[in-house]
Design an enzyme around this catalytic site. Structure first.
Site, PDB file in Angstrom:
ATOM      1  N   HIS A 130       0.841  -1.195   0.000  1.00 27.00           N
ATOM      2  CA  HIS A 130       0.000   0.000   0.000  1.00 27.00           C
ATOM      3  C   HIS A 130       0.874   1.242   0.000  1.00 27.00           C
ATOM      4  O   HIS A 130       2.078   1.184   0.271  1.00 27.00           O
ATOM      5  CB  HIS A 130      -0.956   0.007   1.198  1.00 27.00           C
ATOM      6  CG  HIS A 130      -0.337  -0.307   2.529  1.00 27.00           C
ATOM      7  ND1 HIS A 130       0.680   0.435   3.067  1.00 27.00           N
ATOM      8  CD2 HIS A 130      -0.597  -1.290   3.424  1.00 27.00           C
ATOM      9  CE1 HIS A 130       1.014  -0.069   4.239  1.00 27.00           C
ATOM     10  NE2 HIS A 130       0.269  -1.127   4.484  1.00 27.00           N
TER      11      HIS A 130
HETATM   12  P1  TYD Z   1      -2.380  -3.757   7.266  1.00 24.90           P
HETATM   13  O1  TYD Z   1      -2.300  -2.308   6.907  1.00 24.90           O
HETATM   14  O2  TYD Z   1      -2.884  -4.712   6.236  1.00 24.90           O
HETATM   15  O3  TYD Z   1      -0.963  -4.246   7.796  1.00 24.90           O
HETATM   16  P2  TYD Z   1       0.400  -4.387   6.952  1.00 24.90           P
HETATM   17  O4  TYD Z   1       0.566  -3.110   6.220  1.00 24.90           O
HETATM   18  O5  TYD Z   1       1.423  -4.600   7.972  1.00 24.90           O
HETATM   19  O6  TYD Z   1       0.278  -5.570   6.059  1.00 24.90           O
HETATM   20  O7  TYD Z   1      -3.245  -3.862   8.586  1.00 24.90           O
HETATM   21  C1  TYD Z   1      -3.857  -5.065   9.015  1.00 24.90           C
HETATM   22  C2  TYD Z   1      -5.168  -4.734   9.712  1.00 24.90           C
HETATM   23  O8  TYD Z   1      -4.939  -3.968  10.878  1.00 24.90           O
HETATM   24  C3  TYD Z   1      -6.091  -3.911   8.817  1.00 24.90           C
HETATM   25  O9  TYD Z   1      -7.417  -4.390   9.039  1.00 24.90           O
HETATM   26  C4  TYD Z   1      -5.992  -2.514   9.368  1.00 24.90           C
HETATM   27  C5  TYD Z   1      -5.627  -2.725  10.821  1.00 24.90           C
HETATM   28  N1  TYD Z   1      -4.744  -1.671  11.360  1.00 24.90           N
HETATM   29  C6  TYD Z   1      -5.221  -0.789  12.310  1.00 24.90           C
HETATM   30  O10 TYD Z   1      -6.398  -0.837  12.724  1.00 24.90           O
HETATM   31  N2  TYD Z   1      -4.392   0.158  12.811  1.00 24.90           N
HETATM   32  C7  TYD Z   1      -3.095   0.259  12.396  1.00 24.90           C
HETATM   33  O11 TYD Z   1      -2.352   1.153  12.863  1.00 24.90           O
HETATM   34  C8  TYD Z   1      -2.611  -0.654  11.396  1.00 24.90           C
HETATM   35  C9  TYD Z   1      -1.198  -0.570  10.881  1.00 24.90           C
HETATM   36  C10 TYD Z   1      -3.465  -1.598  10.916  1.00 24.90           C
END
Ligand code: TYD
Length: 142
Positions: free
Chosen positions: A58
């Site tokens: 992302h």
């Molecule tokens: P995600 O952004 O997919 O993690 P990564 O970038 O490490 O792969 O996040 C996983 C889940 O956690 C998604 O449902 C969003 C949630 N999340 C939060 O609620 N707060 C946060 O600060 C982060 C990073 C993720």
């Protein structure tokens, strides 16, 4: 403002943190606005991922990040729509600063990897761009 004309080298930076170790062990300090080039609003950490997992995938409209493998190692691929770089995080004293609007993927986690992430923004899912084509479009509209 970051946009597609920024060279990728202007969009990430390897940081080296001071280490205040002595015979009792190591101590690494990071302070918002000093070693970290922003005020810290959020901390999260990722562990229990392995070498079959790709995380991230992302870009963020607003958030900047610093990533630190406080244990173990992982790799981060950064992409500004034109160029990519791969950075290996493998030292607790090493940080990786990522600007906003940089596409990122974290992968190749060692079994003991604990990846600490600092950000200047509270979580807001609406500032995440999770589709690569959408990311390229957003760059072109800057
Ligand atoms: P995600 O952004 O997919 O993690 P990564 O970038 O490490 O792969 O996040 C996983 C889940 O956690 C998604 O449902 C969003 C949630 N999340 C939060 O609620 N707060 C946060 O600060 C982060 C990073 C993720």
């Amino acid at each position: 403002m970051m946009n597609e004309s920024n060279s990728i080298e202007e969009m990430y930076r390897i940081l080296e943190f001071p280490e205040l170790g002595d015979e009792r062990g190591n101590l690494v300090v990071v302070e918002g606005g000093i070693q970290i080039p922003f005020d810290i609003q959020r901390i999260f950490y990722i562990y229990g991922s392995d070498d079959s997992v790709v995380r991230g995938q992302h870009a963020n409209l607003r958030s900047q990040f610093v990533l630190v493998n406080v244990a173990g190692s992982s790799k981060v691929k950064v992409d500004n729509g034109l160029e990519t770089r791969i950075i290996e995080l493998n030292k607790p004293r090493m940080g990786l600063y990522l600007s906003r609007m940089l596409w990122k993927e974290m992968y190749d986690f060692s079994p003991d990897s604990v990846l600490l992430v600092l950000s200047d923004e509270h979580y807001d899912g609406s500032e995440y761009i999770r589709d690569y084509d959408e990311y390229l479009k957003a760059l072109n509209h800057k």
